[in-house]
Scaffold this active site. Structure first.
Site, PDB file in Angstrom:
ATOM      1  N   GLY A 199      68.208  57.700  63.736  1.00 52.76           N
ATOM      2  CA  GLY A 199      68.044  59.173  63.460  1.00 52.76           C
ATOM      3  C   GLY A 199      68.249  59.915  62.334  1.00 52.76           C
ATOM      4  O   GLY A 199      68.504  59.360  61.311  1.00 52.76           O
ATOM      5  N   SER A 200      68.402  61.381  62.549  1.00 51.81           N
ATOM      6  CA  SER A 200      68.488  61.972  61.359  1.00 51.81           C
ATOM      7  C   SER A 200      70.102  62.181  60.743  1.00 51.81           C
ATOM      8  O   SER A 200      70.999  61.871  61.560  1.00 51.81           O
ATOM      9  CB  SER A 200      68.488  63.443  61.553  1.00 51.81           C
ATOM     10  OG  SER A 200      69.208  64.182  62.665  1.00 51.81           O
ATOM     11  N   PRO A 201      70.326  62.445  59.516  1.00 48.34           N
ATOM     12  CA  PRO A 201      71.810  62.301  59.138  1.00 48.34           C
ATOM     13  C   PRO A 201      72.394  63.374  59.777  1.00 48.34           C
ATOM     14  O   PRO A 201      73.757  62.989  59.938  1.00 48.34           O
ATOM     15  CB  PRO A 201      71.303  62.761  57.504  1.00 48.34           C
ATOM     16  CG  PRO A 201      70.045  62.456  57.277  1.00 48.34           C
ATOM     17  CD  PRO A 201      69.175  62.359  58.319  1.00 48.34           C
ATOM     18  N   VAL A 203      72.472  64.394  62.981  1.00 46.40           N
ATOM     19  CA  VAL A 203      73.002  63.852  64.289  1.00 46.40           C
ATOM     20  C   VAL A 203      73.802  62.562  64.027  1.00 46.40           C
ATOM     21  O   VAL A 203      74.796  62.306  64.786  1.00 46.40           O
ATOM     22  CB  VAL A 203      71.843  63.661  65.239  1.00 46.40           C
ATOM     23  CG1 VAL A 203      72.063  63.039  66.550  1.00 46.40           C
ATOM     24  CG2 VAL A 203      70.962  64.772  65.321  1.00 46.40           C
ATOM     25  N   GLY A 204      73.546  61.958  63.149  1.00 50.86           N
ATOM     26  CA  GLY A 204      74.402  60.705  62.575  1.00 50.86           C
ATOM     27  C   GLY A 204      75.959  60.988  62.476  1.00 50.86           C
ATOM     28  O   GLY A 204      76.665  60.359  62.873  1.00 50.86           O
ATOM     29  N   GLU A 221      71.413  54.362  61.043  1.00 52.94           N
ATOM     30  CA  GLU A 221      70.243  54.091  60.408  1.00 52.94           C
ATOM     31  C   GLU A 221      69.609  55.612  60.431  1.00 52.94           C
ATOM     32  O   GLU A 221      69.093  56.054  61.303  1.00 52.94           O
ATOM     33  CB  GLU A 221      69.483  53.335  61.272  1.00 52.94           C
ATOM     34  CG  GLU A 221      69.665  51.691  61.492  1.00 52.94           C
ATOM     35  CD  GLU A 221      69.510  50.654  60.251  1.00 52.94           C
ATOM     36  OE1 GLU A 221      69.085  51.320  58.978  1.00 52.94           O
ATOM     37  OE2 GLU A 221      69.788  49.447  60.600  1.00 52.94           O
ATOM     38  N   CYS A 255      60.951  56.791  58.369  1.00 47.44           N
ATOM     39  CA  CYS A 255      62.301  57.021  57.825  1.00 47.44           C
ATOM     40  C   CYS A 255      61.973  56.710  56.235  1.00 47.44           C
ATOM     41  O   CYS A 255      62.570  57.216  55.299  1.00 47.44           O
ATOM     42  CB  CYS A 255      63.126  56.319  58.231  1.00 47.44           C
ATOM     43  SG  CYS A 255      62.855  54.656  58.586  1.00 47.44           S
TER      44      CYS A 255
HETATM   45  P1  NAD Z   1      67.285  63.141  65.586  1.00 49.04           P
HETATM   46  O1  NAD Z   1      68.397  62.807  65.031  1.00 49.04           O
HETATM   47  O2  NAD Z   1      66.937  64.415  65.938  1.00 49.04           O
HETATM   48  O3  NAD Z   1      67.411  62.294  67.181  1.00 49.04           O
HETATM   49  C1  NAD Z   1      67.594  60.914  67.266  1.00 49.04           C
HETATM   50  C2  NAD Z   1      68.262  60.722  68.644  1.00 49.04           C
HETATM   51  O4  NAD Z   1      69.574  61.513  68.626  1.00 49.04           O
HETATM   52  C3  NAD Z   1      67.432  61.123  69.829  1.00 49.04           C
HETATM   53  O5  NAD Z   1      67.312  60.149  70.968  1.00 49.04           O
HETATM   54  C4  NAD Z   1      68.002  62.512  70.295  1.00 49.04           C
HETATM   55  O6  NAD Z   1      67.768  62.869  71.720  1.00 49.04           O
HETATM   56  C5  NAD Z   1      69.384  62.324  69.782  1.00 49.04           C
HETATM   57  N1  NAD Z   1      69.964  63.477  69.646  1.00 49.04           N
HETATM   58  C6  NAD Z   1      69.500  64.654  69.125  1.00 49.04           C
HETATM   59  N2  NAD Z   1      70.415  65.595  68.827  1.00 49.04           N
HETATM   60  C7  NAD Z   1      71.565  65.097  69.463  1.00 49.04           C
HETATM   61  C8  NAD Z   1      72.914  65.798  69.275  1.00 49.04           C
HETATM   62  N3  NAD Z   1      73.270  67.000  69.010  1.00 49.04           N
HETATM   63  N4  NAD Z   1      73.833  64.968  69.755  1.00 49.04           N
HETATM   64  C9  NAD Z   1      73.517  63.814  70.514  1.00 49.04           C
HETATM   65  N5  NAD Z   1      72.321  63.221  70.340  1.00 49.04           N
HETATM   66  C10 NAD Z   1      71.373  63.810  69.817  1.00 49.04           C
HETATM   67  O7  NAD Z   1      66.164  62.372  64.940  1.00 49.04           O
HETATM   68  P2  NAD Z   1      64.285  62.348  65.344  1.00 49.04           P
HETATM   69  O8  NAD Z   1      63.959  63.673  64.904  1.00 49.04           O
HETATM   70  O9  NAD Z   1      64.237  61.718  66.791  1.00 49.04           O
HETATM   71  O10 NAD Z   1      64.088  61.183  64.084  1.00 49.04           O
HETATM   72  C11 NAD Z   1      63.844  61.516  62.785  1.00 49.04           C
HETATM   73  C12 NAD Z   1      64.908  61.330  62.026  1.00 49.04           C
HETATM   74  O11 NAD Z   1      65.179  59.757  62.283  1.00 49.04           O
HETATM   75  C13 NAD Z   1      64.621  61.220  60.235  1.00 49.04           C
HETATM   76  O12 NAD Z   1      65.506  61.936  59.640  1.00 49.04           O
HETATM   77  C14 NAD Z   1      64.186  59.927  60.170  1.00 49.04           C
HETATM   78  O13 NAD Z   1      64.252  59.690  58.688  1.00 49.04           O
HETATM   79  C15 NAD Z   1      65.139  59.017  60.946  1.00 49.04           C
HETATM   80  N6  NAD Z   1      64.778  57.688  61.020  1.00 49.04           N
HETATM   81  C16 NAD Z   1      65.451  56.698  60.421  1.00 49.04           C
HETATM   82  C17 NAD Z   1      65.281  55.461  60.657  1.00 49.04           C
HETATM   83  C18 NAD Z   1      65.987  54.313  59.926  1.00 49.04           C
HETATM   84  O14 NAD Z   1      65.685  53.240  60.524  1.00 49.04           O
HETATM   85  N7  NAD Z   1      66.783  54.660  58.976  1.00 49.04           N
HETATM   86  C19 NAD Z   1      63.975  55.165  61.451  1.00 49.04           C
HETATM   87  C20 NAD Z   1      63.270  56.086  62.174  1.00 49.04           C
HETATM   88  C21 NAD Z   1      63.838  57.323  61.749  1.00 49.04           C
END
Ligand code: NAD
Length: 475
Positions: A199-201, A203-204, A221, A255
């Protein structure tokens, strides 16, 4: 095998009960043979194949993903990931003998790859099946039990994923917990043994903090801005076509999508013309009615991308292609920007949409400074026919992964590690690298007969002191 699918956003006690069942099962799961793990992966793929049409319908409903791209970028990827595991698993699982030194005389030592235990897999929406099942394949291969938390933004696909899992695994092996931030937060409070987050940096960082509570290892990731550097080449057509494809596939919601491009100043017009032509060739006619062009996942994301474009234009950028975005309809047309102010938000935030800013350079040093002044990208792309230029780019600019004369395709390999560095992530997935993330390397030592160590215990008589001194000098 079939068990019922959990309700969406289940109560905390349901989540805790689910976790306890997976935790109780974990030691047995760890003991599964390679053959038994592969049987589970075969069962998973059989269910995916049975639900192929449902997956296509769900992804069309979620964000109008073309059926062909569901086959190519979701189902095929999982099929090939399972194949890679089947080819390598026995070898990956085998304990590895390691040599000993003087202190280990009379012993044998080996490294046992063992499942970490219960894994939590949190996934984003942009590849709503691939990014759930690719880590799951690795977790099962490693012998973990797992909870999957798919994205709430692609709810139709998440439901089919939950049904597939409920048919392929018993409820104490793999559980799908659907829901949003609140559900994710409940899960993050539990003492998992590994968290695999995509997901996003932003939330990471929350995930990493949560992991410190127990503490457990994480694979992050993440995303970011992946630059493309184009060298001065005779023809710009091949590079332009590949970049246009990688930017518009999944409507730029990848991503590792090329985020922005650097071209030599004197080749700008050539390159911009070629990219525009390639985009219009792939997606001809009214973009609104084009069934091959995907939608943005939600109105607020379409609005976010439109604002990036508006801000750039307000700061003097030229829109060479684009215009007519409709946030309510989740539509952002293919967009090319030139003359972008370096302080514009479109050059600061990850775009994650079909918008391509094209920048120019006179000397490579300008590119190096621009990219290195920003967080380490997940991917770096270089198009060039000159080996020294490629080497310079690779050695002077860090990134998670890299492709030469292509974009995005490196992600499909099961032999390359896939992951980021710093802001773009920690750890790597795919093939053996994914297996390793869910695996603890347990070092085992067996004393078969006593060596010098037994002689060197207190009391330290004069001859022992002398022996220690000799050993230290001799070693
Ligand atoms: P996101 O970080 O918003 O959400 C990812 C997951 O985290 C979802 O399941 C969401 O429900 C959960 N989440 C969101 N906020 C949270 C919080 N505060 N606490 C706990 N869990 C939470 O990301 P997104 O919008 O779903 O995806 C887009 C991002 O993911 C982009 O930055 C993209 O580059 C990245 N991405 C990375 C890869 C990779 O393999 N490196 C692949 C796909 C997407």
């Amino acid at each position: 095998m079939t068990h019922s699918v959990l309700p969406i956003a289940p109560e905390v006690d349901v989540i805790e009960k689910t976790f306890s069942a997976l935790q109780a099962r974990a030691p047995k799961q760890r003991a599964l043979t390679a053959k038994e793990r592969v049987q589970r992966l075969d069962a998973l793929y059989a269910e995916i194949w049975k639900r192929r049409d449902d997956l296509k319908q769900a992804m069309w409903k979620d964000f109008r993903k073309p059926a062909e791209e569901v086959d190519l970028t979701e189902i095929f990827v999982i099929k090939s990931e399972i194949k890679a595991v089947k080819r390598g698993l026995r070898k990956w699982m085998r304990p590895k003998r390691v040599p000993g030194g003087l202190a280990q005389v009379g012993s044998a030592s080996w490294v046992r790859p063992e499942a970490k235990g219960v894994a939590l897999i949190i996934s984003p929406w942009n590849y709503p099946m691939q990014l759930v099942f690719r880590p799951l394949v690795a977790a099962i291969a490693a012998g973990c039990t797992a909870v999957i938390k798919p994205s709430e933004l692609t709810g139709a696909t998440a439901q089919v994923v939950a049904e597939i899992v409920s048919n392929a695994f018993s409820e104490d092996e793999v559980a799908v917990v659907q829901g949003g931030v609140e559900t994710s937060t409940h899960l993050l409070n539990l003492p998992f043994n590994h968290i695999y987050f995509t997901g996003s940096p932003a939330v990471g960082k929350i995930v990493m903090k949560a992991a410190a509570q127990h503490p457990c290892s994480v694979t992050l990731e993440l995303g970011g801005k992946s630059p493309v550097i184009v060298d001065d080449m005779k023809s710009m057509k091949d590079a332009a076509k590949k970049i246009a494809w990688a930017k518009l596939s999944n409507a730029g919601q990848i991503c590792v999508a090329p985020d922005y491009v650097f071209v030599p100043t004197h080749r700008k017009d050539d390159f911009v013309g070629a990219v525009k032509e390639a985009m219009l060739e792939m997606y001809p006619g009214e973009i609104d009615g084009n069934k091959d062009f995907q939608r943005i996942v939600a109105p607020h994301h379409a609005e976010r991308i439109s604002k990036l474009v508006d801000d750039a234009v307000a700061r003097g950028a030229k829109m060479v292609l684009g215009g007519g975005a409709e946030a309510d309809a989740c539509l952002v047309p293919p967009t090319i920007l030139t003359g972008v102010d370096p302080n514009a938000a479109v050059l600061e935030e990850e775009i994650f949409g079909p918008v391509l800013p094209i920048l120019t350079y006179d000397a490579f040093g300008e590119v190096e400074q621009f990219v290195n002044a920003r967080p380490t990208p997940l991917a770096l792309y270089v198009f060039s026919k000159r080996k020294p230029f490629v080497s310079k780019v690779l050695s002077e600019i860090q990134s998670g992964g890299a492709s030469i004369n292509n974009c995005v395709i490196h992600v499909s390999s099961n032999h390359l590690p896939f992951g980021g560095l710093g802001n773009s992530g920690i750890g790597s997935g795919h093939g053996e690298y994914g297996f390793t993330e869910f695996t603890h390397l347990r070092g085992v030592y067996e004393q078969r007969f006593d060596g010098a160590g037994a002689l060197l215990m207190p009391p330290y008589s004069a001859w022992k002191t002398k022996l220690i001194d000799r050993l230290l000098r001799w070693l």
